[in-house]
Scaffold this active site. Sequence first.
Site, PDB file in Angstrom:
ATOM      1  N   GLY A  13       0.826  -1.207   0.000  1.00 29.53           N
ATOM      2  CA  GLY A  13       0.000   0.000   0.000  1.00 29.53           C
ATOM      3  C   GLY A  13       0.858   1.253   0.000  1.00 29.53           C
ATOM      4  O   GLY A  13       0.465   2.299   0.527  1.00 29.53           O
ATOM      5  N   ALA A  15       1.713   3.340  -2.291  1.00 30.95           N
ATOM      6  CA  ALA A  15       1.486   4.439  -3.244  1.00 30.95           C
ATOM      7  C   ALA A  15       0.689   5.593  -2.655  1.00 30.95           C
ATOM      8  O   ALA A  15       0.623   6.665  -3.263  1.00 30.95           O
ATOM      9  CB  ALA A  15       0.767   3.895  -4.486  1.00 30.95           C
ATOM     10  N   GLY A  17      -1.457   7.497   1.041  1.00 28.17           N
ATOM     11  CA  GLY A  17      -1.877   7.559   2.444  1.00 28.17           C
ATOM     12  C   GLY A  17      -0.834   7.107   3.460  1.00 28.17           C
ATOM     13  O   GLY A  17       0.317   7.565   3.450  1.00 28.17           O
ATOM     14  N   ASP A  47      -1.393  -7.101  -7.439  1.00 26.16           N
ATOM     15  CA  ASP A  47      -2.756  -6.991  -6.922  1.00 26.16           C
ATOM     16  C   ASP A  47      -2.939  -7.997  -5.785  1.00 26.16           C
ATOM     17  O   ASP A  47      -3.051  -9.198  -6.021  1.00 26.16           O
ATOM     18  CB  ASP A  47      -3.756  -7.259  -8.049  1.00 26.16           C
ATOM     19  N   LEU A  48      -2.977  -7.482  -4.567  1.00 23.74           N
ATOM     20  CA  LEU A  48      -3.047  -8.364  -3.401  1.00 23.74           C
ATOM     21  C   LEU A  48      -4.457  -8.905  -3.166  1.00 23.74           C
ATOM     22  O   LEU A  48      -4.688  -9.640  -2.207  1.00 23.74           O
ATOM     23  CB  LEU A  48      -2.534  -7.636  -2.154  1.00 23.74           C
ATOM     24  N   GLY A  77      -4.885  -1.739   1.828  1.00 21.21           N
ATOM     25  CA  GLY A  77      -6.240  -2.048   2.241  1.00 21.21           C
ATOM     26  C   GLY A  77      -7.214  -1.210   1.442  1.00 21.21           C
ATOM     27  O   GLY A  77      -6.814  -0.222   0.804  1.00 21.21           O
ATOM     28  N   SER A 121      -7.619  -1.422  12.279  1.00 21.49           N
ATOM     29  CA  SER A 121      -8.448  -0.206  12.299  1.00 21.49           C
ATOM     30  C   SER A 121      -9.178  -0.134  13.626  1.00 21.49           C
ATOM     31  O   SER A 121      -9.549  -1.170  14.200  1.00 21.49           O
ATOM     32  CB  SER A 121      -9.462  -0.274  11.154  1.00 21.49           C
ATOM     33  N   TYR A 159     -15.986  -4.274   6.251  1.00 18.94           N
ATOM     34  CA  TYR A 159     -14.718  -3.593   6.581  1.00 18.94           C
ATOM     35  C   TYR A 159     -14.239  -3.877   8.010  1.00 18.94           C
ATOM     36  O   TYR A 159     -13.127  -4.389   8.202  1.00 18.94           O
ATOM     37  CB  TYR A 159     -14.839  -2.084   6.317  1.00 18.94           C
ATOM     38  N   LYS A 163     -10.879  -6.144   9.609  1.00 14.13           N
ATOM     39  CA  LYS A 163      -9.857  -5.519  10.447  1.00 14.13           C
ATOM     40  C   LYS A 163      -9.791  -6.180  11.833  1.00 14.13           C
ATOM     41  O   LYS A 163      -8.725  -6.236  12.450  1.00 14.13           O
ATOM     42  CB  LYS A 163     -10.123  -4.021  10.576  1.00 14.13           C
TER      43      LYS A 163
END
Length: 282
Positions: A13, A15, A17, A47-48, A77, A121, A159, A163
């Site tokens: 992740g 790329a 945030g 692509d996970l 995520g 999260s 979601y 988490k």
Amino acid sequence: MTHTSTRTVAVTGSASGIGAACVARLRAAGHRTIGVDVQPGADVVADLATAQGRAAAVEAVTTQCGGVLDGLVACAGVGPLSDRPGSVLASVNYFGVVEVVQGLRPTLLAAQHPAVVAVSSSSSSTQPGIPLELVQACLAGSEGDACARAEELGALGTYPATKLALAWWIRTQAPTAEWIGAGIRLNAVAPGTIDTPMTGGPDLDPELVKLLDVYPVPLGRRGRPEEVASVIEFLLDERSSLLCGTVVFTDGGTDALIRGRDWPAPWQPSREELVAKLQLPS
Ligand code: NAI
């Protein structure tokens, strides 16, 4: 990371945030990073969401780190967009993490003080009504069952379940012979609302927007990706050498406000559980 040596850390992740903030922070401290993302431009583009993508990511990271990986930040995520199928969240947020962590275990084993940080999260403890059967399907390792249930539930319900499953996976795996017994520390962070594209895009589920607006943050503001990255850097570092199986809430106090006395939870085991957990003579 340890201040004296350069270490190699893979960040999924990378790329955007929080992942991008981790890369920036680690590089500024002199470490080498291997970014993994579905977006073009990452060191490893994969692509996970798929088993093939996870395997390709593991292979490429293994090659790029020369078989020795000091740290892994499993951050990739996806959030609950209104048009995003729940199954995508189950595949990326849970299976996309666990399979990559497991796949990279040999490279972590080859390092001196290896550490893994997964990004869970605070929704895992503060979003009401988490569908526990989905959590169990994830932990059972059944991606097909988990995705089928996630499709019925939709993205918003899925979601926090992904988490919570991830946090429980970290907590139950961390203290085992396979992980800390082999010298690899597993921990997680549980961010509250952080200002990233995930929480700011125009296509957010309107229900999520409502939730984000009402969630109390005692600190008085949303978090910044750099603030989560600094905790992740600490968890990768030997300064946190005693932390194993922790879930650090980086949420400005939301979990403490809503769940203040639910944690630490007192242990009131049955005699059988006590004997089993402490390995007492029965
Ligand atoms: P973001 O959307 O800015 O970054 C997510 C990154 O993951 C992107 O670069 C994206 O391309 C990558 N990614 C998504 N699907 C992928 C796939 N199939 N394969 C490979 N890479 C993929 O989001 P943000 O906010 O930085 O999220 C990072 C992590 O933090 C996520 O796991 C998210 O669930 C978690 N988180 C975020 C919170 C927030 O408020 N922003 C709160 C709590 C947890």
